[in-house]
Design a protein around this motif. Structure first.
Motif, PDB file in Angstrom:
ATOM      1  N   ARG A  64      -4.656 -15.451  -1.658  1.00 59.59           N
ATOM      2  CA  ARG A  64      -4.179 -16.348  -2.754  1.00 59.59           C
ATOM      3  C   ARG A  64      -3.067 -15.697  -3.609  1.00 59.59           C
ATOM      4  O   ARG A  64      -1.968 -16.391  -3.633  1.00 59.59           O
ATOM      5  N   GLN A  65      -3.333 -14.723  -4.124  1.00 61.50           N
ATOM      6  CA  GLN A  65      -2.180 -13.928  -4.873  1.00 61.50           C
ATOM      7  C   GLN A  65      -0.886 -13.479  -4.149  1.00 61.50           C
ATOM      8  O   GLN A  65       0.110 -13.787  -4.556  1.00 61.50           O
ATOM      9  N   ALA A  72       7.144 -16.606  -4.907  1.00 61.49           N
ATOM     10  CA  ALA A  72       7.924 -16.128  -5.998  1.00 61.49           C
ATOM     11  C   ALA A  72       9.432 -15.438  -5.409  1.00 61.49           C
ATOM     12  O   ALA A  72      10.515 -15.699  -5.855  1.00 61.49           O
ATOM     13  N   ILE A  73       9.231 -14.711  -4.287  1.00 64.58           N
ATOM     14  CA  ILE A  73      10.134 -13.938  -3.664  1.00 64.58           C
ATOM     15  C   ILE A  73      11.113 -14.839  -3.228  1.00 64.58           C
ATOM     16  O   ILE A  73      12.611 -14.844  -3.096  1.00 64.58           O
ATOM     17  N   ASP A  93       6.067  -8.546  -8.188  1.00 62.32           N
ATOM     18  CA  ASP A  93       5.733  -7.508  -8.295  1.00 62.32           C
ATOM     19  C   ASP A  93       4.457  -7.211  -9.149  1.00 62.32           C
ATOM     20  O   ASP A  93       3.540  -6.594  -8.769  1.00 62.32           O
ATOM     21  N   ARG A  94       4.106  -7.984 -10.157  1.00 53.00           N
ATOM     22  CA  ARG A  94       3.012  -7.810 -10.967  1.00 53.00           C
ATOM     23  C   ARG A  94       1.803  -8.578 -10.093  1.00 53.00           C
ATOM     24  O   ARG A  94       0.606  -7.958  -9.891  1.00 53.00           O
ATOM     25  N   THR A  97       1.112  -5.709  -7.427  1.00 46.79           N
ATOM     26  CA  THR A  97       0.310  -4.397  -8.030  1.00 46.79           C
ATOM     27  C   THR A  97      -0.990  -4.678  -8.364  1.00 46.79           C
ATOM     28  O   THR A  97      -1.753  -4.172  -8.139  1.00 46.79           O
ATOM     29  N   ASP A  98      -1.172  -6.094  -8.862  1.00 46.61           N
ATOM     30  CA  ASP A  98      -2.762  -6.716  -9.424  1.00 46.61           C
ATOM     31  C   ASP A  98      -3.678  -6.743  -8.095  1.00 46.61           C
ATOM     32  O   ASP A  98      -4.902  -6.309  -8.171  1.00 46.61           O
ATOM     33  N   ILE A  99      -3.174  -6.907  -6.901  1.00 44.53           N
ATOM     34  CA  ILE A  99      -3.946  -6.976  -5.716  1.00 44.53           C
ATOM     35  C   ILE A  99      -4.440  -5.555  -5.284  1.00 44.53           C
ATOM     36  O   ILE A  99      -5.641  -5.368  -5.038  1.00 44.53           O
ATOM     37  N   ILE A 100      -3.530  -4.494  -5.549  1.00 45.79           N
ATOM     38  CA  ILE A 100      -4.068  -3.207  -5.453  1.00 45.79           C
ATOM     39  C   ILE A 100      -4.956  -2.580  -6.350  1.00 45.79           C
ATOM     40  O   ILE A 100      -6.161  -1.788  -6.151  1.00 45.79           O
TER      41      ILE A 100
END
Length: 470
Positions: A64-65, A72-73, A93-94, A97-100
């Protein structure tokens, strides 16, 4: 007829194991009645279910994220508004990064961390695109640094040779860019040097120690340096560390390291590197000792050369002569070493210019045939003239530099104009000159692989006032 459960039909003991052990438990149950096998399988599934659900939940949340990030891209690629584009890319990017960080067990997190393609999405290319956001102000130093990075050929693995271009970029990133990028750049070269698995150039640490010193890792630089027993590497590194400490204002430690260089040279009989030792003593304010060491070294070197017992002389001795010797001695040493070490020419002449030797230095510079070197030398003479508070001489030299620029608009010549603009004017006109030089370099990037180095040296010196990458 009654049903009796014998030992051979007994329900095997079930243990909360998974994976290979779980398969063995199932296999051991094949001799049991069907309902007992079913019970064993059900128990095993109940044990595995929470982990499977958690994995599925992480994958679903990551998917989903990821979709939101891609949207967004896509919107960022379609907008004409630079501010909106920046906002959208930073949001993407946020999300990624949150997925990681929040969903590390998801398949997407693994793909992102390892820079795998996800469909046609290239995460590494996206990070490069993010860094390009600094060019919302195209004349900013961070934008200029980002464009210089594009001139640097990729690192080839396994590392077999020192790469002063990438190490220079690490120094530039530390002082005027993104400090978080420094360690990932330097670490592979440091590891190659420690392993000794690369070429002797790496193992002899031509640049790693200097880079560490220039990026705030003085203790590590000293630790590595003290592991080298040869005169050249040890004293070169100690000299670089002294210079870095002086720039930081840490004169006490700088003096201790300079004394360490003196003692090592004395005990190991290091003669060729004494010019560097003299420069270190001079940097920490021990001028009398520096001058004595310099003069004794010059006498010894010329004596050995005259008696045909060795070559004369190390280029660093000529550089030291610019500070400590008279003009004729300095120029004599310069003529001796300049063919093999042309880099000493601007340094020696610049030092003499700062001491008021205008006529000799100008004549010497005017006769140079290499235009890139000539332009760099004029800039060092401009710097020397301004240190001597001789503005009219600086203006004369600036006009000579302009002639070189007009005659040969090479990238290196053009970037010297930017350095001169920074020295001579209090405004920001140097940024326009630097942009012009960089555009010329980008057009001819395929012709020279070493273009990034003079640009990095110029930008760092302009911004810090120190010739860190000379």
């Amino acid at each position: 007829m009654s049903l009796c459960l014998t030992e051979s039909w007994a329900l095997p003991a079930l243990r909360p194991v998974t994976g290979r052990g779980g398969m063995l438990a199932v296999w051991s149950a094949v001799r049991a009645p069907f309902w007992l096998v079913a019970l064993a399988l059900l128990s095993l599934l109940l044990l595995l279910a929470p982990a499977a659900r958690a994995q599925a939940d992480q994958n679903a949340a990551a998917n989903r994220q990821f979709v939101l990030a891609m949207q967004a891209i896509q919107h960022a690629d379609q907008t004409y508004n630079a501010e909106e584009q920046t906002t959208l890319l930073l949001e993407a990017d946020r999300l990624l990064t949150d997925i990681i960080t929040r969903l590390p067990e998801s398949a997407l997190a693994v793909q992102l961390v390892t820079n795998q393609f996800i469909g046609d999405f290239d995460y590494a290319q996206f990070k490069t695109k993010l860094r390009s956001l600094v060019c919302s102000d195209p004349k900013s130093s961070r934008c200029l640094l980002h464009r210089i990075e594009g001139l640097i050929p990729p690192v080839e693995y396994p590392i077999a040779t020192p790469r002063w271009d990438w190490l220079s970029f690490a120094v530039a990133s530390y002082h005027i860019g993104d400090k978080e990028r420094v360690r990932p750049i330097v670490a592979p070269f440091l590891q190659a040097m420690r392993n000794g698995s690369a070429s002797s150039d790496i193992s002899q640490d031509l640049f790693v120690g200097r880079t560490l010193a220039l990026t705030g890792e003085i203790d590590l630089a000293l630790l590595i340096t003290r592991g080298f027993a040869d005169c050249s590497t040890r004293i070169y590194n100690l000299s670089d560390i002294v210079e870095s400490l002086v720039w930081e204002g840490n004169m006490s430690t700088a003096t201790q390291v300079a004394e360490e260089a003196v003692e090592f040279a004395r005990t190991q009989g290091c003669a060729w590197e004494l010019g560097l030792v003299a420069q270190s003593l001079l940097r920490v304010g021990l001028e009398a000792r520096a001058r004595t060491l310099f003069l004794n070294t010059v006498e010894e070197q010329f004596s050995r050369f005259k008696d045909k017992r060795g070559n004369c002389c190390p280029p660093e001795l000529a550089v030291a002569a610019g500070d400590l010797g008279d003009a004729n001695l300095a120029l004599g040493l310069l003529r001796t070493v300049q063919e093999e070490s042309p880099w000493v020419i601007p340094q020696v002449l610049g030092k003499l210019e700062a001491r008021g030797e205008k006529a000799l230095t100008l004549t010497y510079a005017d006769q140079l045939q290499d235009m890139d070197l000539k332009a760099e030398t004029y800039v060092e003479l401009i710097s020397g003239a301004l240190r001597a508070k001789d503005r009219s001489q600086a203006d004369l030299l600036s006009a000579r530099l302009d002639k070189v620029v007009n005659d040969m608009r090479s990238p290196v010549v053009l970037v010297q104009r930017a350095r001169a603009d920074k020295l001579m004017y209090s405004d920001q006109r140097w940024r326009g000159s630097f942009q012009t030089a960089l555009s010329e370099a980008e057009r001819g990037a395929g012709q020279r692989r070493d273009l990034a180095v003079p640009f990095l040296a110029a930008l760092v010196q302009i911004e810090t006032g120190r010739p860190m990458l000379e």
